[in-house]
Design a protein around this motif. Structure first.
Motif, short mmCIF file in Angstrom:
data_model
loop_
_atom_site.label_atom_id
_atom_site.label_comp_id
_atom_site.label_asym_id
_atom_site.label_seq_id
_atom_site.Cartn_x
_atom_site.Cartn_y
_atom_site.Cartn_z
N LEU A 178 0.83 -1.20 0.00
CA LEU A 178 0.00 0.00 0.00
C LEU A 178 0.87 1.26 0.00
O LEU A 178 0.60 2.21 -0.74
N ALA A 179 1.93 1.26 0.82
CA ALA A 179 2.80 2.43 0.90
C ALA A 179 3.49 2.71 -0.42
O ALA A 179 3.63 3.87 -0.84
N ASP A 180 3.91 1.65 -1.14
CA ASP A 180 4.59 1.81 -2.41
C ASP A 180 3.70 2.48 -3.45
O ASP A 180 4.20 3.08 -4.41
N ARG A 181 2.41 2.38 -3.29
CA ARG A 181 1.47 2.95 -4.25
C ARG A 181 0.84 4.24 -3.76
O ARG A 181 -0.10 4.75 -4.36
N GLY A 182 1.37 4.76 -2.65
CA GLY A 182 0.86 6.02 -2.13
C GLY A 182 -0.55 5.91 -1.59
O GLY A 182 -1.27 6.92 -1.52
N LEU A 183 -0.96 4.71 -1.19
CA LEU A 183 -2.31 4.49 -0.66
C LEU A 183 -2.30 4.54 0.86
O LEU A 183 -1.26 4.31 1.48
N PRO A 184 -3.44 4.83 1.48
CA PRO A 184 -3.49 4.85 2.95
C PRO A 184 -3.10 3.49 3.52
O PRO A 184 -3.51 2.44 3.01
N VAL A 185 -2.29 3.51 4.57
CA VAL A 185 -1.83 2.28 5.21
C VAL A 185 -2.49 2.17 6.58
O VAL A 185 -2.13 2.92 7.50
N PRO A 186 -3.47 1.27 6.73
CA PRO A 186 -4.14 1.15 8.04
C PRO A 186 -3.23 0.56 9.09
O PRO A 186 -2.30 -0.18 8.78
N GLU A 187 -3.50 0.90 10.33
CA GLU A 187 -2.78 0.30 11.43
C GLU A 187 -3.15 -1.18 11.53
O GLU A 187 -4.25 -1.58 11.16
N ALA A 188 -2.22 -1.97 12.04
CA ALA A 188 -2.46 -3.41 12.15
C ALA A 188 -3.21 -3.71 13.43
O ALA A 188 -2.67 -4.25 14.39
#
Length: 227
Positions: free
Chosen positions: A119-129
């Motif tokens: 997700l981070a590589d695509r600039g998308l929101p990264v939810p908490e685990a």
């Protein structure tokens, strides 16, 4: 005089026309799409014939909304499995259930890291685990334990814990398999190499663990004395 002016005007227009033609750039035809790639996209970002086209970020990684929703939602789904598995050492679980729980924790922590990086590589929101119950479309994720089921498991000990753990984890794993099926049933989804490999691994690994847990549960139930 008028004839001279007319000739000069005609010559000027001819020169301007020639210059414009010489400066025109011919459009380069779009490359032919590869296997599984939509053939054409209109100005609204929609496939001309069959449906939504994959979105592409600045890095050139193709993805669809279904890919992003799957990866984001599976983070929360995995997080609940880890929370459940972490109860085994403190709830008098059998050695076999503890080993299974440890394996679930190790593999799913690694997979959460993979999903967050994707997700981070695509600039998308990264939810908490953390263990969320709903996917990013607002619906309840398949297989997720309700708060009442988690409380029931937390209150159990020993053989009762083993029985509930196996029952609930089978439910949870089946939900993950259903999420994979939903992903691959979405138009254009699963084309990304990482998404395809991860989803395929989830399908195989969790189906295999379901079979194993069913055998463990059957052995536990048949070994228990009749009331």
């Amino acid at each position: 005089m008028k004839a001279s002016i007319t000739r000069r005007l005609a010559a000027t227009l001819l020169a301007l026309s020639a210059a414009a033609c010489g400066g025109t750039t011919r459009a380069t035809p779009a490359p032919a799409p590869g296997p599984g790639v939509p053939a054409a996209v209109d100005v609204h970002g929609t496939h001309a014939a069959t449906g939504p086209a994959p979105a592409v970020n600045n890095g050139g990684h193709p993805w669809t909304e279904a890919d992003a929703r799957f990866m984001s939602s599976m983070i929360g789904h995995h997080a609940q499995a880890i929370v459940i598995a972490q109860l085994a050492p403190t709830h008098d679980a059998s050695p076999e259930v503890r080993r299974l729980a440890a394996r679930i924790i190790g593999s799913q922590e690694d997979e959460i890291a993979t999903m967050r990086q994707w997700l981070a590589d695509r600039g998308l929101p990264v939810p908490e685990a953390h263990a969320g119950h709903h996917d990013h479309g607002g619906g309840m994720m398949p297989g997720m334990l309700t708060p009442a089921q988690v409380a029931q498991l937390d209150a159990a000990r020993g053989e009762d814990f083993d029985r509930l753990f196996l029952t609930f984890m089978i439910q949870h794993h089946r939900g993950a398999v259903a999420m994979v099926e939903q992903l691959f049933g979405s138009y254009g989804a699963g084309q990304d190499e990482t998404v395809f490999k991860f989803a395929s691994d989830v399908n195989v690994d969790q189906a295999t663990e379901i079979d194993r847990m069913q055998r463990m549960l059957e052995a536990l139930l048949f070994a228990s004395p009749a009331p």
